[in-house]
Design a protein around this motif. Structure first.
Motif, PDB file in Angstrom:
ATOM      1  N   ASP A  63      -8.454  11.038  -1.256  1.00 57.99           N
ATOM      2  CA  ASP A  63      -8.740  10.326  -0.513  1.00 57.99           C
ATOM      3  C   ASP A  63      -9.756   9.378  -1.063  1.00 57.99           C
ATOM      4  O   ASP A  63      -9.545   8.913  -2.247  1.00 57.99           O
ATOM      5  N   TYR A  64     -10.266   8.351  -0.496  1.00 55.84           N
ATOM      6  CA  TYR A  64     -10.315   7.332  -0.741  1.00 55.84           C
ATOM      7  C   TYR A  64     -11.888   7.257  -2.099  1.00 55.84           C
ATOM      8  O   TYR A  64     -11.341   7.046  -3.686  1.00 55.84           O
ATOM      9  N   GLU A  69     -12.358   6.567  -7.928  1.00 59.85           N
ATOM     10  CA  GLU A  69     -12.840   6.916  -9.510  1.00 59.85           C
ATOM     11  C   GLU A  69     -11.928   6.649 -10.461  1.00 59.85           C
ATOM     12  O   GLU A  69     -12.063   6.732 -11.584  1.00 59.85           O
ATOM     13  N   ALA A  70     -10.809   7.233  -9.800  1.00 56.32           N
ATOM     14  CA  ALA A  70      -9.934   6.988 -11.118  1.00 56.32           C
ATOM     15  C   ALA A  70      -8.736   5.509 -10.779  1.00 56.32           C
ATOM     16  O   ALA A  70      -9.121   5.157 -12.616  1.00 56.32           O
ATOM     17  N   ARG A  71      -9.414   4.221  -9.890  1.00 54.95           N
ATOM     18  CA  ARG A  71      -9.282   2.881 -10.629  1.00 54.95           C
ATOM     19  C   ARG A  71     -10.976   2.644 -11.319  1.00 54.95           C
ATOM     20  O   ARG A  71     -10.312   2.241 -12.715  1.00 54.95           O
ATOM     21  N   ALA A  75      -7.401   5.554 -14.506  1.00 54.62           N
ATOM     22  CA  ALA A  75      -6.065   5.829 -14.021  1.00 54.62           C
ATOM     23  C   ALA A  75      -5.438   5.850 -13.049  1.00 54.62           C
ATOM     24  O   ALA A  75      -5.193   6.714 -12.662  1.00 54.62           O
ATOM     25  N   VAL A  76      -5.507   4.720 -12.027  1.00 55.17           N
ATOM     26  CA  VAL A  76      -4.488   4.962 -11.088  1.00 55.17           C
ATOM     27  C   VAL A  76      -3.102   5.425 -10.677  1.00 55.17           C
ATOM     28  O   VAL A  76      -2.941   6.424 -10.113  1.00 55.17           O
ATOM     29  N   TYR A  77      -2.553   4.592 -12.161  1.00 59.84           N
ATOM     30  CA  TYR A  77      -1.332   5.137 -12.412  1.00 59.84           C
ATOM     31  C   TYR A  77      -0.990   6.158 -12.328  1.00 59.84           C
ATOM     32  O   TYR A  77      -0.129   7.513 -11.507  1.00 59.84           O
ATOM     33  N   ALA A  78      -1.624   7.552 -13.104  1.00 58.92           N
ATOM     34  CA  ALA A  78      -1.668   9.069 -13.134  1.00 58.92           C
ATOM     35  C   ALA A  78      -2.029   9.204 -11.663  1.00 58.92           C
ATOM     36  O   ALA A  78      -1.048  10.194 -11.909  1.00 58.92           O
ATOM     37  N   GLY A  91      -5.046   4.264 -18.595  1.00 52.28           N
ATOM     38  CA  GLY A  91      -4.415   5.032 -19.362  1.00 52.28           C
ATOM     39  C   GLY A  91      -5.373   5.015 -20.686  1.00 52.28           C
ATOM     40  O   GLY A  91      -5.116   5.809 -21.738  1.00 52.28           O
ATOM     41  N   GLU A  92      -5.000   3.873 -21.160  1.00 49.46           N
ATOM     42  CA  GLU A  92      -5.688   3.802 -22.061  1.00 49.46           C
ATOM     43  C   GLU A  92      -7.657   4.002 -22.644  1.00 49.46           C
ATOM     44  O   GLU A  92      -8.250   3.658 -21.455  1.00 49.46           O
TER      45      GLU A  92
END
Length: 99
Positions: A63-64, A69-71, A75-78, A91-92
């Motif tokens: 969800d959003y 959290e990924a952003r 880590a959005v691409y992962a 990812g770095e």
């Protein structure tokens, strides 16, 4: 909900990440598909799951809050199940500067 949707769409567009937006307000088929494809453990205790929900094809990503959290963690691409473009900081691990 609208602000969260705009946030996700704005990020994807700014980073030239291809996506397909599905309107669940105007299309009963899309609404049914989303409800059926959100895993049981990711559904609210009562009612139906609300957008935005992210999928990679039919694989549920989150969800959003999970996207946000990924952003925040670069880590959005992962999170999206995509390969980060060359030269991306995604990812770095950022190391503290030394003086």
């Amino acid at each position: 909900i609208k602000k969260q949707q705009q946030d996700v769409l704005g990020f994807l567009e700014a980073n030239k990440i291809e996506f397909e937006e599905k309107d669940i307000a105007a299309n009963e088929e899309n609404r049914k598909w989303m409800r059926e494809n959100v895993p049981e453990d990711s559904r609210p205790a009562s009612g139906n799951p609300l957008p935005p929900r992210l999928f990679n094809d039919s694989r549920y990503l989150g969800d959003y809050d999970a996207f946000f959290e990924a952003r925040e963690n670069n880590a959005v691409y992962a999170f999206l199940g995509l390969t980060a473009p060359p030269g991306s900081k995604v990812g770095e691990h950022l190391l503290p500067e030394t003086v």
